[in-house]
Design an enzyme around this catalytic site. Structure first.
Site, mmCIF file in Angstrom:
data_model
loop_
_atom_site.group_PDB
_atom_site.id
_atom_site.type_symbol
_atom_site.label_atom_id
_atom_site.label_comp_id
_atom_site.label_asym_id
_atom_site.label_seq_id
_atom_site.Cartn_x
_atom_site.Cartn_y
_atom_site.Cartn_z
ATOM 1 N N GLY A 237 0.832 -1.198 0.000
ATOM 2 C CA GLY A 237 0.000 0.000 0.000
ATOM 3 C C GLY A 237 0.864 1.245 0.000
ATOM 4 O O GLY A 237 2.010 1.224 -0.453
ATOM 5 N N CYS A 238 0.320 2.324 0.532
ATOM 6 C CA CYS A 238 1.044 3.601 0.581
ATOM 7 C C CYS A 238 2.366 3.416 1.302
ATOM 8 O O CYS A 238 2.410 2.960 2.440
ATOM 9 C CB CYS A 238 0.194 4.645 1.294
ATOM 10 S SG CYS A 238 1.057 6.200 1.590
#
Length: 181
Positions: free
Chosen positions: A33-34
């Site tokens: 993810g981020c």
């Protein structure tokens, strides 16, 4: 499977090499993810000596944040982790990786979606590949949904722009969607 416009395009060529990390350290690369939260989570682990956020797994040399966000480079937002194997094992880093995100959602973590937010383990050698596969298989036993994490040989890692490095720390945030439980 991601289809590329240029069928002859392979993994992006490696950028100029700027060093090997701290003496005696080993390297691991994860996408979950981020990259801001993923980096913050790994930095909390005793034995992690150095981290960098960046882009890997794509087919474009020297991508930047804007290009990666458009979803046409094939790169994932990832974290390169240099660790002291005398203090923390690769297996322990894999355990942390499974805890900090949902490996059953394809190209999405929380509110972030797109192939750049995919779950992936980029292996630097055959031992890491074997350990990653065994770890995934063990983790799958505790989940109902199928793990969609990509496990692949590492390719060029492009360090993200400086303002992304240790972003949450620089802005006084303790964490993001990814936290070690």
């Amino acid at each position: 499977m991601i289809k590329l416009r240029n069928r002859n395009a392979g993994p992006a060529p490696a950028p100029p090499f700027e060093g090997h990390g701290p003496d005696g350290a080993e390297r691991a690369t994860f996408a979950a993810g981020c990259f801001w939260g993923v980096e913050a989570a790994f930095r909390q682990i005793r034995g992690v000596l150095q981290t960098a956020v960046g882009y890997t797994g794509g087919h474009v040399a020297d991508p930047g944040y804007e290009r990666v966000c458009r979803g046409r480079t094939g790169h994932a937002e990832a974290v390169e982790v240099w660790f002291d194997p005398a203090q923390v094992s690769y297996a322990e880093l894999l355990q942390a990786f499974w805890r900090i995100h949902n490996p059953t959602t394809r190209n999405r973590q929380g509110f972030d979606f797109g192939s750049q937010y995919r779950s992936a383990i980029f292996c630097h050698d055959a031992d890491q590949m074997e350990a990653a596969i065994a770890s995934r298989d063990a983790e799958q036993q505790s989940l109902r949904r199928q793990i969609v994490t990509q496990i692949t040989p590492a390719s060029a890692f492009y360090r993200a722009e400086e303002y992304h490095q240790r972003y949450l720390e620089k802005h006084g945030h303790p964490g993001c969607a990814a936290t070690i439980g």
